[in-house]
Design a protein around this motif. Structure first.
Motif, PDB file in Angstrom:
ATOM      1  N   PRO A 212     -24.894  32.776  10.731  1.00 44.92           N
ATOM      2  CA  PRO A 212     -24.315  32.837  12.072  1.00 44.92           C
ATOM      3  C   PRO A 212     -24.189  34.274  12.566  1.00 44.92           C
ATOM      4  CG  PRO A 212     -22.627  32.330  10.450  1.00 44.92           C
ATOM      5  CD  PRO A 212     -23.947  32.262   9.730  1.00 44.92           C
ATOM      6  N   GLY A 213     -24.317  34.447  13.860  1.00 46.20           N
ATOM      7  CA  GLY A 213     -24.201  35.784  14.431  1.00 46.20           C
ATOM      8  C   GLY A 213     -24.343  35.741  15.938  1.00 46.20           C
ATOM      9  N   ARG A 214     -24.091  36.877  16.573  1.00 45.81           N
ATOM     10  CA  ARG A 214     -24.158  36.992  18.033  1.00 45.81           C
ATOM     11  C   ARG A 214     -24.994  38.223  18.348  1.00 45.81           C
ATOM     12  NH1 ARG A 214     -20.929  34.704  22.001  1.00 45.81           N
ATOM     13  NH2 ARG A 214     -21.094  35.737  24.038  1.00 45.81           N
ATOM     14  N   ASP A 215     -26.248  38.018  18.771  1.00 51.97           N
ATOM     15  CA  ASP A 215     -27.193  39.104  18.983  1.00 51.97           C
ATOM     16  C   ASP A 215     -27.360  39.417  20.470  1.00 51.97           C
ATOM     17  OD1 ASP A 215     -27.477  38.898  16.261  1.00 51.97           O
ATOM     18  OD2 ASP A 215     -29.422  37.884  16.332  1.00 51.97           O
ATOM     19  N   ILE A 216     -27.800  40.653  20.740  1.00 44.02           N
ATOM     20  CA  ILE A 216     -27.994  41.118  22.116  1.00 44.02           C
ATOM     21  C   ILE A 216     -29.384  41.726  22.227  1.00 44.02           C
ATOM     22  CG2 ILE A 216     -27.160  42.625  23.957  1.00 44.02           C
ATOM     23  CD1 ILE A 216     -24.453  42.706  22.448  1.00 44.02           C
ATOM     24  N   LEU A 217     -30.159  41.284  23.206  1.00 43.86           N
ATOM     25  CA  LEU A 217     -31.456  41.882  23.501  1.00 43.86           C
ATOM     26  C   LEU A 217     -31.302  42.861  24.659  1.00 43.86           C
ATOM     27  CD1 LEU A 217     -34.578  42.186  23.535  1.00 43.86           C
ATOM     28  CD2 LEU A 217     -34.643  40.154  25.015  1.00 43.86           C
ATOM     29  N   PHE A 218     -31.636  44.142  24.427  1.00 43.16           N
ATOM     30  CA  PHE A 218     -31.757  45.122  25.498  1.00 43.16           C
ATOM     31  C   PHE A 218     -33.232  45.171  25.892  1.00 43.16           C
ATOM     32  CE2 PHE A 218     -27.598  46.282  24.139  1.00 43.16           C
ATOM     33  CZ  PHE A 218     -27.015  46.986  25.184  1.00 43.16           C
ATOM     34  N   TRP A 219     -33.550  44.660  27.089  1.00 40.03           N
ATOM     35  CA  TRP A 219     -34.942  44.575  27.532  1.00 40.03           C
ATOM     36  C   TRP A 219     -35.292  45.851  28.294  1.00 40.03           C
ATOM     37  CZ3 TRP A 219     -39.179  42.475  26.227  1.00 40.03           C
ATOM     38  CH2 TRP A 219     -40.264  42.424  27.107  1.00 40.03           C
ATOM     39  N   GLN A 220     -36.175  46.674  27.690  1.00 40.22           N
ATOM     40  CA  GLN A 220     -36.480  47.994  28.235  1.00 40.22           C
ATOM     41  C   GLN A 220     -37.855  48.075  28.890  1.00 40.22           C
ATOM     42  OE1 GLN A 220     -35.672  49.983  24.345  1.00 40.22           O
ATOM     43  NE2 GLN A 220     -34.184  51.162  25.508  1.00 40.22           N
ATOM     44  N   GLU A 221     -38.677  47.088  28.684  1.00 42.77           N
ATOM     45  CA  GLU A 221     -40.008  47.127  29.269  1.00 42.77           C
ATOM     46  C   GLU A 221     -39.968  46.688  30.724  1.00 42.77           C
ATOM     47  OE1 GLU A 221     -43.067  45.339  26.847  1.00 42.77           O
ATOM     48  OE2 GLU A 221     -41.827  45.566  25.054  1.00 42.77           O
ATOM     49  N   THR A 222     -41.053  46.957  31.437  1.00 40.37           N
ATOM     50  CA  THR A 222     -41.165  46.572  32.839  1.00 40.37           C
ATOM     51  C   THR A 222     -41.936  45.264  32.945  1.00 40.37           C
ATOM     52  OG1 THR A 222     -41.152  48.902  33.518  1.00 40.37           O
ATOM     53  CG2 THR A 222     -41.969  47.296  35.115  1.00 40.37           C
ATOM     54  N   LEU A 223     -41.417  44.330  33.711  1.00 42.35           N
ATOM     55  CA  LEU A 223     -42.117  43.068  33.917  1.00 42.35           C
ATOM     56  C   LEU A 223     -43.365  43.291  34.772  1.00 42.35           C
ATOM     57  CD1 LEU A 223     -39.127  40.657  34.702  1.00 42.35           C
ATOM     58  CD2 LEU A 223     -40.333  40.917  32.534  1.00 42.35           C
ATOM     59  N   PRO A 224     -44.363  42.421  34.650  1.00 39.65           N
ATOM     60  CA  PRO A 224     -45.547  42.545  35.515  1.00 39.65           C
ATOM     61  C   PRO A 224     -45.170  42.362  36.976  1.00 39.65           C
ATOM     62  CG  PRO A 224     -45.565  40.463  34.310  1.00 39.65           C
ATOM     63  CD  PRO A 224     -44.465  41.281  33.729  1.00 39.65           C
ATOM     64  N   GLU A 225     -46.091  42.714  37.872  1.00 37.49           N
ATOM     65  CA  GLU A 225     -45.798  42.667  39.304  1.00 37.49           C
ATOM     66  C   GLU A 225     -45.364  41.286  39.771  1.00 37.49           C
ATOM     67  OE1 GLU A 225     -48.852  44.271  41.717  1.00 37.49           O
ATOM     68  OE2 GLU A 225     -48.861  46.234  40.744  1.00 37.49           O
ATOM     69  N   ASN A 226     -45.910  40.235  39.146  1.00 36.94           N
ATOM     70  CA  ASN A 226     -45.536  38.883  39.556  1.00 36.94           C
ATOM     71  C   ASN A 226     -44.200  38.428  38.964  1.00 36.94           C
ATOM     72  OD1 ASN A 226     -46.150  38.361  36.889  1.00 36.94           O
ATOM     73  ND2 ASN A 226     -47.908  37.046  37.309  1.00 36.94           N
ATOM     74  N   GLY A 227     -43.572  39.288  38.139  1.00 35.22           N
ATOM     75  CA  GLY A 227     -42.265  38.971  37.578  1.00 35.22           C
ATOM     76  C   GLY A 227     -42.281  37.939  36.473  1.00 35.22           C
ATOM     77  N   GLU A 228     -43.461  37.662  35.924  1.00 33.76           N
ATOM     78  CA  GLU A 228     -43.568  36.631  34.889  1.00 33.76           C
ATOM     79  C   GLU A 228     -42.747  37.014  33.660  1.00 33.76           C
ATOM     80  OE1 GLU A 228     -47.003  34.306  32.259  1.00 33.76           O
ATOM     81  OE2 GLU A 228     -47.548  35.875  33.693  1.00 33.76           O
TER      82      GLU A 228
END
Length: 449
Positions: A212-228
């Protein structure tokens, strides 16, 4: 709670620094060890090869051992090994010390000019790994060595297997994910939370961590132009597992409609970085240009039109006659073959930085100007790092008079200069330690999976 990062690139360094400034000085693991990790960061590969236990100096480019009669040729940005006119190897400098010519890896070339093997060097100056390539120049296998050149780890990229030789026992892992997971559980036992910044190996470790645990994702990359949304992020959300929060560090992406809709499935937040800005005192009306070319747009026109501003122009190499002619202006100081120490002083004493030189950016100059709290001005056609540059201070190269007028205003109106500095910080997403503490406090409470 621990930090689990894939690589220690600049964005990771910025996140790590921001967390530490906020009081979250956590055990920090970086999976891809390129030999130059700071003392408070460890890697499974560096741990098992005992990389931190041997002291030494980094390898300077001309200290590399080469066969008799072969020659090393290099400058401040690159180097190579030659056998007469034939290039036998590329010498790659460590990126954070690039202009110091410190060797990070050596790419040995075949007769066809393709890479056949790569020797990896660390900050103590010894070869800690070697990667072999096949006939089509694809990496096949990397062997990791201890300080006595004994093979400790072998990673096979064809089968994805990793073999570890530890304390006279052989351990076999089906994948890098298994290898890292075993390392974490062996060294840390119960892991109540991971802070990670990649949907590659760190996410997959979080995904399969059987506790068990509580994780956090820090999203540092840039999404593509269409926001996918990346496939692994979709999997993460659908899993409803350990990861309870996703923190975007790109505000434009965070504000996209499809990202905001994710709030119905998982907690989404935004925070920038706590960049270590140094606010120097007694700055004068000085402007700095660091260049590796004499192609500096409208520089003579700008210098002539702003005699109240002193311009420092520096290069790590010799300067051309064209560039040296700027020395005829009383408000210009030229620094050919400049030292690193002098460059640091010029950054600190300049209130303005002009990003108007062509060719490549030198020594991450725009970022350094931002950290030294200088107002950055640029031409749209030559700007190098828009993340730290305000749109309001970016001009069309065909209309240099706009830059000149703004330059006068910045020097004549202290309030306007202060406003532009504050706007520059805001546009770059400058966040405070208090911002991080508030964000993490709300994320680290609640049920765990």
């Amino acid at each position: 709670m621990i930090n689990l990062f894939d690589t220690y690139e600049q964005r990771t360094r910025d996140l790590h620094y921001s967390l530490k400034q906020a009081g979250y000085d956590l055990p920090t693991i970086v999976i891809n060890d390129e030999g130059f990790l700071p003392e408070d960061v460890i890697s499974p590969f560096g741990y098992y090869t005992k990389m931190a236990q041997r002291q030494g100096e980094p390898l300077y480019f001309d200290q590399l051992e080469v066969p008799d009669f072969w020659e090393i040729r290099g400058d401040a940005t690159q180097a190579a090994v030659y056998d007469e006119s034939y290039k036998r190897a590329n010498i790659i400098y460590e990126d954070t010390k690039q202009n110091q010519r410190i060797v990070q890896r050596v790419e040995w070339l075949g007769l066809d000019g393709g890479v056949r093997s790569v020797d990896h060097y660390n900050q103590s100056g010894w070869r800690y790994a070697q990667t072999n390539y096949n006939a089509t120049h694809q990496p096949v296998m990397t062997s990791y060595y201890d300080a006595d050149d004994h093979e400790v780890i072998v990673e096979n990229y064809v089968t994805s297997n990793i073999i570890l030789n530890r304390e006279d026992k052989i351990y076999f892992f089906k994948s890098r994910i298994d290898f890292v997971t075993e390392f974490l559980t062996h060294e840390f036992g119960t892991i109540d939370g991971l802070i990670y910044n990649s949907l590659a190996t760190p996410f997959l470790v979080s995904y399969q961590l059987d506790q068990p645990g509580r994780d956090i994702l820090f999203w540092q990359e840039t999404l593509p132009e269409n926001g996918e949304i990346p496939g692994n992020m979709t999997t993460l959300i659908a899993q409803n597992g350990r990861t309870k929060n996703i923190v975007f560090q790109n505000k434009t992406d965070f504000e996209r409609d499809n990202i905001q809709q994710l709030q119905q499935q998982i907690a989404i937040d935004y925070i920038g970085y706590n960049y270590p800005i140094v606010k120097h005192r007694n700055k004068k009306d000085e402007a700095f240009i660091l260049t590796n070319t004499d192609q500096i747009a409208h520089v003579a026109e700008i210098v002539a039109a702003t005699p109240n501003v002193h311009f420092n122009v520096a290069a790590f190499t010799e300067m051309s006659t064209k560039l040296m002619s700027l020395g005829d202006y009383k408000n210009v100081s030229l620094y050919p073959n400049v030292t690193f120490q002098r460059v640091e002083k010029l950054f600190k004493q300049s209130v303005l930085y002009l990003d108007i030189n062509g060719s490549n950016e030198v020594m991450s100059a725009i970022r350094q100007a931002y950290l030294d709290n200088a107002v950055i001005m640029a031409f749209e056609q030559t700007k190098h790092n828009p993340h730290f540059t305000l749109d309001a201070l970016t001009f069309d190269e065909a209309q240099p008079e706009q830059l000149i007028d703004t330059l006068h205003r910045l020097c004549d109106e202290p309030e306007y200069l202060a406003d532009m500095l504050n706007a520059q910080h805001a546009a770059a997403g400058q966040s405070s330690p208090a911002d991080y503490r508030a964000l993490l406090a709300q994320m680290t409470t609640g049920p765990v999976a």
